[in-house]
Write a protein that holds these residues in place. Structure first.
Motif, PDB file in Angstrom:
ATOM      1  N   PRO A 182       0.801  -1.242   0.000  1.00  0.00           N
ATOM      2  CA  PRO A 182       0.000   0.000   0.000  1.00  0.00           C
ATOM      3  C   PRO A 182       0.827   1.282   0.000  1.00  0.00           C
ATOM      4  O   PRO A 182       0.302   2.342  -0.363  1.00  0.00           O
ATOM      5  N   MET A 183       2.093   1.182   0.402  1.00  0.00           N
ATOM      6  CA  MET A 183       2.931   2.384   0.513  1.00  0.00           C
ATOM      7  C   MET A 183       3.829   2.599  -0.698  1.00  0.00           C
ATOM      8  O   MET A 183       4.466   3.650  -0.813  1.00  0.00           O
ATOM      9  N   LEU A 184       3.911   1.627  -1.599  1.00  0.00           N
ATOM     10  CA  LEU A 184       4.908   1.689  -2.665  1.00  0.00           C
ATOM     11  C   LEU A 184       4.696   2.867  -3.607  1.00  0.00           C
ATOM     12  O   LEU A 184       5.658   3.536  -4.004  1.00  0.00           O
ATOM     13  N   ALA A 185       3.448   3.124  -3.999  1.00  0.00           N
ATOM     14  CA  ALA A 185       3.196   4.201  -4.955  1.00  0.00           C
ATOM     15  C   ALA A 185       3.625   5.554  -4.390  1.00  0.00           C
ATOM     16  O   ALA A 185       4.287   6.345  -5.083  1.00  0.00           O
ATOM     17  N   GLU A 186       3.275   5.820  -3.129  1.00  0.00           N
ATOM     18  CA  GLU A 186       3.651   7.104  -2.537  1.00  0.00           C
ATOM     19  C   GLU A 186       5.149   7.201  -2.323  1.00  0.00           C
ATOM     20  O   GLU A 186       5.759   8.242  -2.568  1.00  0.00           O
ATOM     21  N   LEU A 187       5.754   6.105  -1.861  1.00  0.00           N
ATOM     22  CA  LEU A 187       7.200   6.122  -1.663  1.00  0.00           C
ATOM     23  C   LEU A 187       7.935   6.347  -2.981  1.00  0.00           C
ATOM     24  O   LEU A 187       8.895   7.129  -3.047  1.00  0.00           O
ATOM     25  N   HIS A 188       7.489   5.669  -4.031  1.00  0.00           N
ATOM     26  CA  HIS A 188       8.150   5.839  -5.329  1.00  0.00           C
ATOM     27  C   HIS A 188       8.034   7.277  -5.814  1.00  0.00           C
ATOM     28  O   HIS A 188       8.994   7.849  -6.342  1.00  0.00           O
ATOM     29  N   SER A 189       6.867   7.874  -5.640  1.00  0.00           N
ATOM     30  CA  SER A 189       6.700   9.276  -6.065  1.00  0.00           C
ATOM     31  C   SER A 189       7.620  10.197  -5.271  1.00  0.00           C
ATOM     32  O   SER A 189       8.143  11.185  -5.809  1.00  0.00           O
ATOM     33  N   LEU A 190       7.853   9.887  -3.994  1.00  0.00           N
ATOM     34  CA  LEU A 190       8.757  10.707  -3.176  1.00  0.00           C
ATOM     35  C   LEU A 190      10.211  10.502  -3.591  1.00  0.00           C
ATOM     36  O   LEU A 190      10.996  11.464  -3.650  1.00  0.00           O
ATOM     37  N   TRP A 191      10.592   9.266  -3.864  1.00  0.00           N
ATOM     38  CA  TRP A 191      11.963   9.026  -4.329  1.00  0.00           C
ATOM     39  C   TRP A 191      12.226   9.785  -5.633  1.00  0.00           C
ATOM     40  O   TRP A 191      13.283  10.403  -5.788  1.00  0.00           O
ATOM     41  N   LEU A 208      20.120   6.451  -5.510  1.00  0.00           N
ATOM     42  CA  LEU A 208      20.561   5.154  -4.993  1.00  0.00           C
ATOM     43  C   LEU A 208      19.374   4.324  -4.515  1.00  0.00           C
ATOM     44  O   LEU A 208      19.319   3.108  -4.740  1.00  0.00           O
ATOM     45  N   ALA A 209      18.407   4.985  -3.873  1.00  0.00           N
ATOM     46  CA  ALA A 209      17.215   4.279  -3.397  1.00  0.00           C
ATOM     47  C   ALA A 209      16.445   3.666  -4.560  1.00  0.00           C
ATOM     48  O   ALA A 209      16.030   2.497  -4.511  1.00  0.00           O
ATOM     49  N   LEU A 210      16.230   4.430  -5.629  1.00  0.00           N
ATOM     50  CA  LEU A 210      15.504   3.919  -6.790  1.00  0.00           C
ATOM     51  C   LEU A 210      16.241   2.751  -7.441  1.00  0.00           C
ATOM     52  O   LEU A 210      15.620   1.772  -7.882  1.00  0.00           O
ATOM     53  N   ALA A 211      17.569   2.845  -7.502  1.00  0.00           N
ATOM     54  CA  ALA A 211      18.344   1.759  -8.098  1.00  0.00           C
ATOM     55  C   ALA A 211      18.296   0.502  -7.235  1.00  0.00           C
ATOM     56  O   ALA A 211      18.176  -0.623  -7.753  1.00  0.00           O
ATOM     57  N   GLN A 212      18.383   0.680  -5.910  1.00  0.00           N
ATOM     58  CA  GLN A 212      18.318  -0.483  -5.018  1.00  0.00           C
ATOM     59  C   GLN A 212      16.943  -1.156  -5.083  1.00  0.00           C
ATOM     60  O   GLN A 212      16.844  -2.392  -5.103  1.00  0.00           O
ATOM     61  N   VAL A 213      15.900  -0.358  -5.123  1.00  0.00           N
ATOM     62  CA  VAL A 213      14.547  -0.915  -5.196  1.00  0.00           C
ATOM     63  C   VAL A 213      14.343  -1.626  -6.531  1.00  0.00           C
ATOM     64  O   VAL A 213      13.727  -2.693  -6.602  1.00  0.00           O
ATOM     65  N   ALA A 214      14.866  -1.036  -7.616  1.00  0.00           N
ATOM     66  CA  ALA A 214      14.756  -1.682  -8.930  1.00  0.00           C
ATOM     67  C   ALA A 214      15.459  -3.032  -8.939  1.00  0.00           C
ATOM     68  O   ALA A 214      15.030  -3.972  -9.619  1.00  0.00           O
ATOM     69  N   GLN A 215      16.538  -3.137  -8.166  1.00  0.00           N
ATOM     70  CA  GLN A 215      17.261  -4.400  -8.082  1.00  0.00           C
ATOM     71  C   GLN A 215      16.458  -5.453  -7.320  1.00  0.00           C
ATOM     72  O   GLN A 215      16.572  -6.657  -7.605  1.00  0.00           O
ATOM     73  N   ALA A 216      15.638  -5.000  -6.371  1.00  0.00           N
ATOM     74  CA  ALA A 216      14.897  -5.942  -5.525  1.00  0.00           C
ATOM     75  C   ALA A 216      13.621  -6.451  -6.189  1.00  0.00           C
ATOM     76  O   ALA A 216      13.162  -7.549  -5.865  1.00  0.00           O
ATOM     77  N   PHE A 217      13.041  -5.665  -7.116  1.00  0.00           N
ATOM     78  CA  PHE A 217      11.749  -6.006  -7.701  1.00  0.00           C
ATOM     79  C   PHE A 217      11.919  -6.565  -9.115  1.00  0.00           C
ATOM     80  O   PHE A 217      12.955  -6.350  -9.746  1.00  0.00           O
ATOM     81  N   PRO A 218      10.906  -7.261  -9.621  1.00  0.00           N
ATOM     82  CA  PRO A 218      10.962  -7.723 -11.018  1.00  0.00           C
ATOM     83  C   PRO A 218      11.107  -6.544 -11.979  1.00  0.00           C
ATOM     84  O   PRO A 218      10.687  -5.423 -11.683  1.00  0.00           O
ATOM     85  N   ASP A 220       9.648  -5.596 -14.692  1.00  0.00           N
ATOM     86  CA  ASP A 220       8.464  -4.904 -15.194  1.00  0.00           C
ATOM     87  C   ASP A 220       7.501  -4.489 -14.085  1.00  0.00           C
ATOM     88  O   ASP A 220       6.349  -4.143 -14.351  1.00  0.00           O
ATOM     89  N   HIS A 221       7.962  -4.518 -12.849  1.00  0.00           N
ATOM     90  CA  HIS A 221       7.095  -4.144 -11.730  1.00  0.00           C
ATOM     91  C   HIS A 221       6.740  -2.659 -11.812  1.00  0.00           C
ATOM     92  O   HIS A 221       7.570  -1.810 -12.147  1.00  0.00           O
ATOM     93  N   VAL A 222       5.469  -2.358 -11.529  1.00  0.00           N
ATOM     94  CA  VAL A 222       5.002  -0.967 -11.493  1.00  0.00           C
ATOM     95  C   VAL A 222       4.639  -0.655 -10.041  1.00  0.00           C
ATOM     96  O   VAL A 222       3.816  -1.350  -9.449  1.00  0.00           O
ATOM     97  N   PRO A 223       5.291   0.350  -9.436  1.00  0.00           N
ATOM     98  CA  PRO A 223       6.133   1.377 -10.065  1.00  0.00           C
ATOM     99  C   PRO A 223       7.628   1.191  -9.836  1.00  0.00           C
ATOM    100  O   PRO A 223       8.403   2.076 -10.193  1.00  0.00           O
ATOM    101  N   CYS A 224       8.054   0.069  -9.238  1.00  0.00           N
ATOM    102  CA  CYS A 224       9.422  -0.009  -8.729  1.00  0.00           C
ATOM    103  C   CYS A 224      10.402  -0.761  -9.625  1.00  0.00           C
ATOM    104  O   CYS A 224      11.578  -0.881  -9.262  1.00  0.00           O
ATOM    105  N   GLY A 225       9.985  -1.270 -10.756  1.00  0.00           N
ATOM    106  CA  GLY A 225      10.882  -2.041 -11.601  1.00  0.00           C
ATOM    107  C   GLY A 225      11.888  -1.181 -12.345  1.00  0.00           C
ATOM    108  O   GLY A 225      11.794   0.051 -12.397  1.00  0.00           O
ATOM    109  N   VAL A 226      12.858  -1.852 -12.950  1.00  0.00           N
ATOM    110  CA  VAL A 226      13.934  -1.135 -13.634  1.00  0.00           C
ATOM    111  C   VAL A 226      13.421  -0.406 -14.871  1.00  0.00           C
ATOM    112  O   VAL A 226      13.949   0.650 -15.238  1.00  0.00           O
TER     113      VAL A 226
END
Length: 448
Positions: A182-191, A208-218, A220-226
């Motif tokens: 539930p928090m991913l969309a807001e967190l991604h917009s803040l990053w 760095l946060a966006l790159a680390q999160v992209a590494q953790a998620f698939p 094509d994940h929305v909104p955190c994928g690479v």
């Protein structure tokens, strides 16, 4: 022990208030008292004070005042020895409740320490099941701190939230994914928004946060994928073309008579009253301003309009951060953005913060060059070398140093023979262009 227990019960609440005090001297005195009290009590007797004192002692290990921080770290070792994680796990809900309350403290240094403490608790407790039910509360507190007026608080909230999401965002075994989703969309917009923060370290840590999160998620994940991360790069990179030029504001004639970052340029800009009015007011006797906490609709992190060049700077930092994680970024994706980056490197940079953007551009380009293959780099030479050579002589020390590092990395990557051939070819092309210039143009240039 009976008398000591009676004394401990009488003073423990006062010690706890001292550990929370805004004044570092009071906080330090309370740390001394807490150490003496806890080390003199037996292991069994001190357990009843853990809920009250342990969260405060733990948070003070991250407090900004060095004396408090170091003393608390030593106290923790003396009191807990090797039992710290186990005891915190037993009272995890109380610890999180205290940390969350400190995220709303009036003292911005306490809010900063609370963000670090939340991240530490989530990452270091060995049993995930004790943390997962509390993730929603922790991330909500970090989102509020992400909107703080104090940039160190925003910086810590950025890093802490990314670390928690990286560990638990894809955790289906213990339920972490459901708590974080539930928090991913807001967190991604803040990053993404903080890629354009006015503080360079916040921009760097957001990337760095966006790159680390992209590494953790698939991927094509929305909104955190690479894929989404590279989309943000493509969107923000051209923003610098909208940056107002100082030459238009302070007069073309003044800036033409001096180097790009020289004395006349600086004098014209520094004399502008708009740069010195309506600035932050500082408290008497303090080097830090009175800073309000964030939360709700009061997003203090963006009280001024972002500068277009800052958005491009953040995009460049994200590009470099993705490149250093080659399994995430991939050389082809990074290479696809290089022509756009080189157009920025060659553009007119007649604005005050251009040297800082130039520094970032070549520092991040070096990271990308390190992951590319020689056959991918050599075709870039005609567009790469002229702005790189210009940056080495731009007159700004940090930008020149970044360009020199990029040159050293590039020469090491492609080898001396290929480097010499490429530079000779570029030099010959430049010489041909110079010969074709008319004498009238040279005479005019010499009179400027």
């Amino acid at each position: 022990q009976a008398q000591l227990m009676w004394l401990a019960q009488e003073i423990s609440a006062s010690v706890a208030r001292g550990l929370d005090d805004n004044w570092s001297q009071v906080r330090f005195a309370a740390c001394v008292c807490a150490r003496e009290l806890m080390t003199r009590l037996s292991l069994k007797n001190r357990e009843q004070f853990y809920t009250l004192l342990l969260p405060r002692l733990c948070l003070n290990r991250h407090y900004v005042a060095e004396g408090v921080r170091l003393y608390s770290q030593t106290s923790w070792k003396l009191i807990m020895q090797d039992r710290g994680r186990t005891e915190l796990e037993n009272i995890a809900s109380d610890v999180v409740a205290f940390y969350v309350s400190q995220c709303d403290a009036d003292n911005h240094a306490v809010r900063e320490a609370a963000c670090q403490s939340l991240s530490e608790l989530a990452l270091k407790l060995p049993n995930e099941t004790s943390v997962v039910p509390l993730l929603g509360t922790m991330l909500a507190a970090l989102v509020n701190c992400f909107k703080d007026e104090s940039w160190p608080v925003r910086d810590c909230a950025c890093t802490a939230s990314a670390q928690i999401v990286c560990r638990f965002g894809c955790d289906t075994a213990h339920g972490g994914q459901q708590q974080c989703a539930p928090m991913l969309a807001e967190l991604h917009s803040l990053w993404v928004a903080h890629l354009a923060d006015n503080i360079p370290s916040v921009r760097a840590n957001s990337a760095l946060a966006l790159a680390q999160v992209a590494q953790a998620f698939p991927e094509d994940h929305v909104p955190c994928g690479v894929q989404q991360a590279f989309h943000e790069c493509e969107r923000l990179l051209p923003r610098v073309y909208e940056q107002p030029r100082d030459a238009e504001r302070y007069g073309q004639s003044t800036l033409r008579q001096d180097t790009q970052y020289g004395a006349a340029h600086k004098l014209a800009r520094d004399s502008d009253p708009a740069l010195h009015e309506n600035q932050t007011m500082y408290s008497c006797g303090s080097l830090a301003p009175k800073l309000r906490r964030g939360g709700g609709c009061m997003d203090h992190g963006f009280s001024r309009h972002t500068q277009p060049w800052e958005e491009t700077d953040g995009a460049l930092r994200l590009w470099g951060a993705l490149a250093t994680r080659s399994e995430v970024g991939g050389s082809q994706r990074c290479l696809a953005l290089f022509p756009q980056v080189l157009r920025i490197a060659a553009m007119d940079t007649a604005f005050a913060h251009a040297p800082y953007l130039t520094e970032t551009l070549w520092l991040e380009s070096k990271k990308v060059l390190d992951v590319l293959q020689c056959e991918q780099i050599i075709p870039l030479f005609p567009e790469l070398l002229p702005p790189l050579n210009a940056a080495q002589k731009c007159g700004h020390g940090l930008a020149e140093a970044a360009a020199h590092r990029a040159v050293a990395a590039l020469r090491s990557k492609v080898g001396y023979a290929a480097w010499r051939e490429a530079t000779a070819s570029i030099a010959a092309t430049s010489s041909t262009t110079s010969v074709s210039t008319s004498p009238a143009q040279y005479n005019g240039a010499n009179h400027v």
